[in-house]
Design an enzyme around this catalytic site. Structure first.
Site, mmCIF file in Angstrom:
data_model
loop_
_atom_site.group_PDB
_atom_site.id
_atom_site.type_symbol
_atom_site.label_atom_id
_atom_site.label_comp_id
_atom_site.label_asym_id
_atom_site.label_seq_id
_atom_site.Cartn_x
_atom_site.Cartn_y
_atom_site.Cartn_z
ATOM 1 N N GLU A 13 -21.458 -41.212 -29.803
ATOM 2 C CA GLU A 13 -21.127 -41.305 -31.223
ATOM 3 C C GLU A 13 -22.348 -41.758 -32.040
ATOM 4 O O GLU A 13 -22.592 -41.245 -33.135
ATOM 5 C CB GLU A 13 -19.940 -42.268 -31.403
ATOM 6 C CG GLU A 13 -19.530 -42.563 -32.823
ATOM 7 C CD GLU A 13 -19.111 -41.343 -33.654
ATOM 8 O OE1 GLU A 13 -18.977 -40.236 -33.088
ATOM 9 O OE2 GLU A 13 -18.975 -41.490 -34.875
ATOM 10 N N CYS B 171 -13.969 -25.740 -47.460
ATOM 11 C CA CYS B 171 -13.759 -25.332 -48.835
ATOM 12 C C CYS B 171 -12.687 -26.207 -49.465
ATOM 13 O O CYS B 171 -11.701 -26.561 -48.828
ATOM 14 C CB CYS B 171 -13.340 -23.876 -48.984
ATOM 15 S SG CYS B 171 -14.497 -22.713 -48.306
ATOM 16 N N TRP C 86 -17.657 -23.865 -48.419
ATOM 17 C CA TRP C 86 -18.401 -23.991 -47.175
ATOM 18 C C TRP C 86 -18.466 -22.567 -46.621
ATOM 19 O O TRP C 86 -17.447 -21.995 -46.247
ATOM 20 C CB TRP C 86 -17.674 -24.919 -46.210
ATOM 21 C CG TRP C 86 -18.475 -25.235 -44.977
ATOM 22 C CD1 TRP C 86 -19.421 -26.205 -44.826
ATOM 23 C CD2 TRP C 86 -18.386 -24.582 -43.708
ATOM 24 N NE1 TRP C 86 -19.933 -26.183 -43.558
ATOM 25 C CE2 TRP C 86 -19.322 -25.198 -42.845
ATOM 26 C CE3 TRP C 86 -17.628 -23.522 -43.214
ATOM 27 C CZ2 TRP C 86 -19.500 -24.805 -41.522
ATOM 28 C CZ3 TRP C 86 -17.807 -23.127 -41.896
ATOM 29 C CH2 TRP C 86 -18.735 -23.773 -41.071
ATOM 30 N N LYS D 92 -16.320 -31.960 -43.935
ATOM 31 C CA LYS D 92 -15.513 -33.005 -43.337
ATOM 32 C C LYS D 92 -14.280 -32.456 -42.633
ATOM 33 O O LYS D 92 -13.860 -32.947 -41.606
ATOM 34 C CB LYS D 92 -15.084 -33.985 -44.429
ATOM 35 C CG LYS D 92 -14.334 -35.145 -43.855
ATOM 36 C CD LYS D 92 -14.644 -36.424 -44.545
ATOM 37 C CE LYS D 92 -14.170 -37.604 -43.760
ATOM 38 N NZ LYS D 92 -15.027 -37.909 -42.613
ATOM 39 N N ASN E 275 -9.382 -20.724 -49.355
ATOM 40 C CA ASN E 275 -9.886 -21.606 -48.297
ATOM 41 C C ASN E 275 -9.317 -21.085 -46.985
ATOM 42 O O ASN E 275 -8.104 -21.001 -46.844
ATOM 43 C CB ASN E 275 -9.417 -23.042 -48.584
ATOM 44 C CG ASN E 275 -9.562 -23.980 -47.396
ATOM 45 O OD1 ASN E 275 -8.807 -24.917 -47.261
ATOM 46 N ND2 ASN E 275 -10.519 -23.730 -46.527
ATOM 47 N N GLY E 276 -10.196 -20.724 -46.052
ATOM 48 C CA GLY E 276 -9.722 -20.198 -44.762
ATOM 49 C C GLY E 276 -10.507 -18.958 -44.384
ATOM 50 O O GLY E 276 -11.572 -18.688 -44.947
ATOM 51 N N LYS F 238 -23.933 -39.558 -35.068
ATOM 52 C CA LYS F 238 -24.112 -40.077 -36.437
ATOM 53 C C LYS F 238 -25.540 -39.814 -36.911
ATOM 54 O O LYS F 238 -25.761 -39.381 -38.022
ATOM 55 C CB LYS F 238 -23.844 -41.594 -36.505
ATOM 56 C CG LYS F 238 -22.419 -42.042 -36.463
ATOM 57 C CD LYS F 238 -21.602 -41.776 -37.695
ATOM 58 C CE LYS F 238 -20.949 -40.445 -37.695
ATOM 59 N NZ LYS F 238 -19.826 -40.134 -36.913
ATOM 60 N N GLU G 72 -26.198 -36.073 -37.555
ATOM 61 C CA GLU G 72 -25.471 -35.567 -38.718
ATOM 62 C C GLU G 72 -26.162 -35.905 -40.025
ATOM 63 O O GLU G 72 -26.253 -35.062 -40.910
ATOM 64 C CB GLU G 72 -24.062 -36.201 -38.781
ATOM 65 C CG GLU G 72 -23.059 -35.607 -37.841
ATOM 66 C CD GLU G 72 -21.711 -36.308 -37.969
ATOM 67 O OE1 GLU G 72 -20.714 -35.629 -38.213
ATOM 68 O OE2 GLU G 72 -21.651 -37.547 -37.810
ATOM 69 N N ARG H 100 -15.480 -31.249 -48.440
ATOM 70 C CA ARG H 100 -14.987 -30.092 -47.686
ATOM 71 C C ARG H 100 -15.989 -28.933 -47.684
ATOM 72 O O ARG H 100 -15.756 -27.904 -47.046
ATOM 73 C CB ARG H 100 -13.670 -29.606 -48.283
ATOM 74 C CG ARG H 100 -12.588 -30.661 -48.291
ATOM 75 C CD ARG H 100 -11.332 -30.130 -48.916
ATOM 76 N NE ARG H 100 -10.763 -29.049 -48.134
ATOM 77 C CZ ARG H 100 -9.950 -29.202 -47.123
ATOM 78 N NH1 ARG H 100 -9.590 -30.399 -46.746
ATOM 79 N NH2 ARG H 100 -9.498 -28.158 -46.468
ATOM 80 N N HIS I 42 -31.430 -38.155 -14.333
ATOM 81 C CA HIS I 42 -31.297 -36.760 -13.905
ATOM 82 C C HIS I 42 -31.755 -35.789 -14.981
ATOM 83 O O HIS I 42 -31.214 -34.697 -15.094
ATOM 84 C CB HIS I 42 -29.841 -36.482 -13.501
ATOM 85 C CG HIS I 42 -29.383 -37.374 -12.398
ATOM 86 N ND1 HIS I 42 -29.760 -37.194 -11.083
ATOM 87 C CD2 HIS I 42 -28.627 -38.489 -12.418
ATOM 88 C CE1 HIS I 42 -29.235 -38.158 -10.351
ATOM 89 N NE2 HIS I 42 -28.540 -38.959 -11.133
HETATM 90 C C1 G6P Z 1 -15.948 -32.479 -38.706
HETATM 91 C C2 G6P Z 1 -16.341 -33.792 -39.334
HETATM 92 C C3 G6P Z 1 -16.360 -34.894 -38.279
HETATM 93 C C4 G6P Z 1 -15.013 -34.968 -37.579
HETATM 94 C C5 G6P Z 1 -14.597 -33.619 -36.991
HETATM 95 C C6 G6P Z 1 -13.153 -33.634 -36.527
HETATM 96 O O1 G6P Z 1 -16.952 -32.061 -37.840
HETATM 97 O O2 G6P Z 1 -17.612 -33.682 -39.955
HETATM 98 O O3 G6P Z 1 -16.633 -36.124 -38.903
HETATM 99 O O4 G6P Z 1 -15.087 -35.903 -36.544
HETATM 100 O O5 G6P Z 1 -14.703 -32.601 -37.997
HETATM 101 O O6 G6P Z 1 -12.328 -33.810 -37.649
HETATM 102 P P1 G6P Z 1 -10.906 -34.490 -37.633
HETATM 103 O O7 G6P Z 1 -10.496 -34.494 -39.084
HETATM 104 O O8 G6P Z 1 -10.026 -33.607 -36.801
HETATM 105 O O9 G6P Z 1 -11.037 -35.846 -37.063
#
Ligand code: G6P
Length: 611
Positions: A484, A2, A73, A606, A99-100, A488, A491, A27, A507
């Site tokens: 990673e 949020c 969110w 994010k 927010n929270g 990506k 996501e 956010r 395995h």
């Molecule tokens: C969310 C974001 C990711 C990020 C993760 C950790 O899931 O979408 O891109 O890697 O949080 O966030 P941070 O700000 O702690 O790196």
């Protein structure tokens, strides 16, 4: 999660708040809303993105010089107009955004229901708002006093902003666990979850701390603690430029951020790395050199992409520093009563510096005597402030929800940290360190080389955009890169993708291989290369489609691949800084080909400030 924005001053609040909300959409973007003080309280809110809110208010009266806005969110209650913030109190005299998460909201709700309160939404926010409202009405006290009393009963995390019918130009704000920045202007004040909503108006900001409450008017900022003591706000100067948070001609922030990497890695190394003098300057490490050198182990704590950076760093630290490294998901680590000895070193890795699980994990570890080093991107963020020392990644604002440039900056910082500790502990020959430092210095140029020729990656993306599943495989330093790459893709394109150590593929995942499955190998020339080549043969023998990230000139790997993405040669320890780039681009172009909103993937946010 949020985003919250507030404004009080001499301008029309609506455009300021809406522009701010657009910058905070990373956010969350389930709904957006705004409350304005315009003779009385006006609330406009709509499910969807901020653009939907703008459409919703066409033809409506949006005047008012004080306003608060929210981009959501969803946690409590599905995304809907009804659950969108701001909420109005039952008395109609207060509007609030949050927010929270209020963890004991149900208990508070039951108390209010017994007193005859009714709720329009399913949110914890509306409960807290009416809890405040009820205290205010019952005690005939000020809003400030009511908030103070209410927050003493609340468990959970919050930033709340309130405006009040009877106080036209005042915003009341309080924080615990979620971020809040106040921008100080002349005759105006701004509020935001980060500084982006206020960048073009002021560079002077105050980061509000937990358990603080602010009363904000155009000409006045009063900061207090929950015990009603007045505090002196610490005004800091921002050094972010507006251009850093704009798309700058790229179609998406994600693409812009991928292309920024030569510069961001360079910025991260600048002033810290001097290969000629064989010198690394990291003041945080120097400050705690004695403790770090005598530590028995290092624990990396992070989430998401930052966790992948931690996993890569495990390989690097163990090789360079000959020290036991553990890599932990913050969310698991914090809940399982981990064994921590005074003197253990914890490295918290976070782009935002606000991820709730990482934050609480290090708070717990700090209380047990661990030394906390932060590898954080957002300057002044909660994790940065709680750490004993650390090193910022200096990647600049990252707005695309899928992390790219923050990851490579994290790898650059962690590599420097490992080499610095190796120097201090004397665990790696000086010539090898010196060689790696000059290799590191060349990374920005090599990343640029990859970015100069992206056409092959674009055509691979087109070819495989319709695939249902993807498998990503790598070994050693390139194993976390496989994870990673898969993350990506998941996501931003919503294609199911899994990352695996290439040998482990036998395995289980090999059962998935058929002539439809694209298998992405991260197969640069390194100590595992022959083994990876065998793994490629194994996939090919089962008719899987081999796509590979390979080193320039590696004809064997190229001939085994149906499609190859070529990266310059570099030392295997630093290869992840290069091999991840084609995988970011592959995910990006597949996402675009599938018509996905790559900057705002569904359900993600994010900055994950809920646990
Ligand atoms: C969310 C974001 C990711 C990020 C993760 C950790 O899931 O979408 O891109 O890697 O949080 O966030 P941070 O700000 O702690 O790196």
């Amino acid at each position: 999660m949020c985003g919250i924005v507030g404004y009080t001053g001499y301008r029309d609040a609506f455009p300021v708040v809406v522009k701010g909300l657009k910058r905070l959409e990373y956010r969350g973007y389930d709904s957006a809303g705004i409350a304005l003080h315009n003779q009385s309280l006006q609330v406009y809110k709509k499910m969807g993105k901020v653009a939907d809110l703008e459409e919703h208010v066409v033809g409506k009266n949006i005047a008012g010089r004080t306003g608060i806005g929210h981009t959501r969110w969803a946690t409590h209650g599905e995304p809907s107009d009804r659950n969108a913030h701001p909420h109005l109190s039952a008395s109609g005299k207060l509007a609030m955004i949050h927010n929270g998460i209020i963890e004991n909201y149900n208990q508070l709700k039951q108390e209010l229901l017994q007193k005859g309160y009714q709720f329009i939404s399913d949110t914890d926010t509306e409960v807290l708002l009416n809890f405040i409202d009820e205290i205010k009405e019952n005690n005939h006290c000020s809003l400030e006093e009511a908030v103070r009393i209410a927050l003493k009963r609340v468990t959970g995390a919050y930033v709340i902003l309130l405006i009040e019918q009877d106080n036209p130009d005042t915003i009341l704000a309080a924080r615990k666990g979620s971020p809040l920045v106040i921008g100080v202007g002349k005759g105006e004040h701004f509020l935001g979850s980060d500084a982006s909503p206020m960048l073009e108006y002021t560079k002077e900001v105050v980061y509000v701390n937990d358990y603080e409450l602010a009363i904000i008017r155009p000409d006045e900022l009063i900061l207090k603690n929950l015990g009603n003591e007045v505090l002196t706000p610490y005004v800091q100067k921002l050094d972010i430029e507006l251009a850093a948070i704009e798309k700058g001609g790229f179609d998406h922030f994600m693409l812009k951020e991928i292309f920024e990497q030569p510069q961001t890695i360079y910025d991260c190394l600048r002033g810290r790395l001097d290969a000629q003098k064989n010198k690394i300057t990291l003041s945080g490490i120097e400050q705690y050199a004695k403790e770090i050198c005598s530590a028995n182990r290092i624990i990396m704590v992070a989430c998401g992409t930052s966790w992948h950076a931690g996993l890569t760093a495990e390989y690097i630290f163990e090789e360079c520093c000959r020290i036991n490294v553990e890599v932990e998901y913050a969310s698991e680590f914090r809940y399982r009563n981990p064994v921590i000895h005074p003197g253990d070193v914890i490295i918290a890795i976070s782009q935002s510096g606000e991820t709730a699980d990482t934050l609480v994990a290090i708070e717990n570890a700090k209380a047990k005597g661990a030394i906390i080093l932060g590898v954080v991107n957002v300057v002044g963020s909660s994790i940065a402030r709680i750490s004993h020392a650390g090193a910022y990644t200096h990647a600049g604002p990252e707005i695309g929800v899928a992390s790219t440039k923050a990851f490579t900056a994290q790898l650059a910082v962690l590599s420097m940290m490992a080499l610095k500790i190796a120097q201090l502990r004397g665990t790696m020959p000086a010539e090898r360190i010196s060689y790696l430092l000059s290799e590191l210095e060349e990374i920005p140029g090599k990343v640029q080389q990859i970015l100069n020729d992206i056409a092959p990656i674009q055509s691979i993306a087109e070819k495989y955009a319709a695939a249902r599943d993807f498998l990503y495989l790598g070994r050693g330093y390139n194993f976390p890169v496989a994870l990673e790459g898969a993350l990506k893709l998941k996501e931003i394109s919503y294609i199911h993708a899994e990352g695996y150590p290439a040998a482990e593929m036998k395995h289980g995942p090999i059962a998935l291989v058929d002539d439809q499955l694209p298998v992405v190998f991260v197969a640069t020339r390194d100590s595992y290369h022959e083994k990876v080549i065998s793994n490629m043969q194994e996939i090919k023998a089962r008719k899987g489609k081999v796509i590979a990230v390979v080193s320039e000139g590696d004809e064997t790997a190229i001939s085994l691949s149906e499609s190859a993405m070529i990266v310059p040669v570099c030392d295997e320890m630093l290869a992840p800084l290069l091999t991840v780039i084609p995988l970011q681009l592959l995910a990006y172009y597949i996402g675009v080909a599938r018509g996905c909103d790559v900057d705002k993937p569904r359900n993600l946010a994010k900055s994950v400030t809920v646990e």
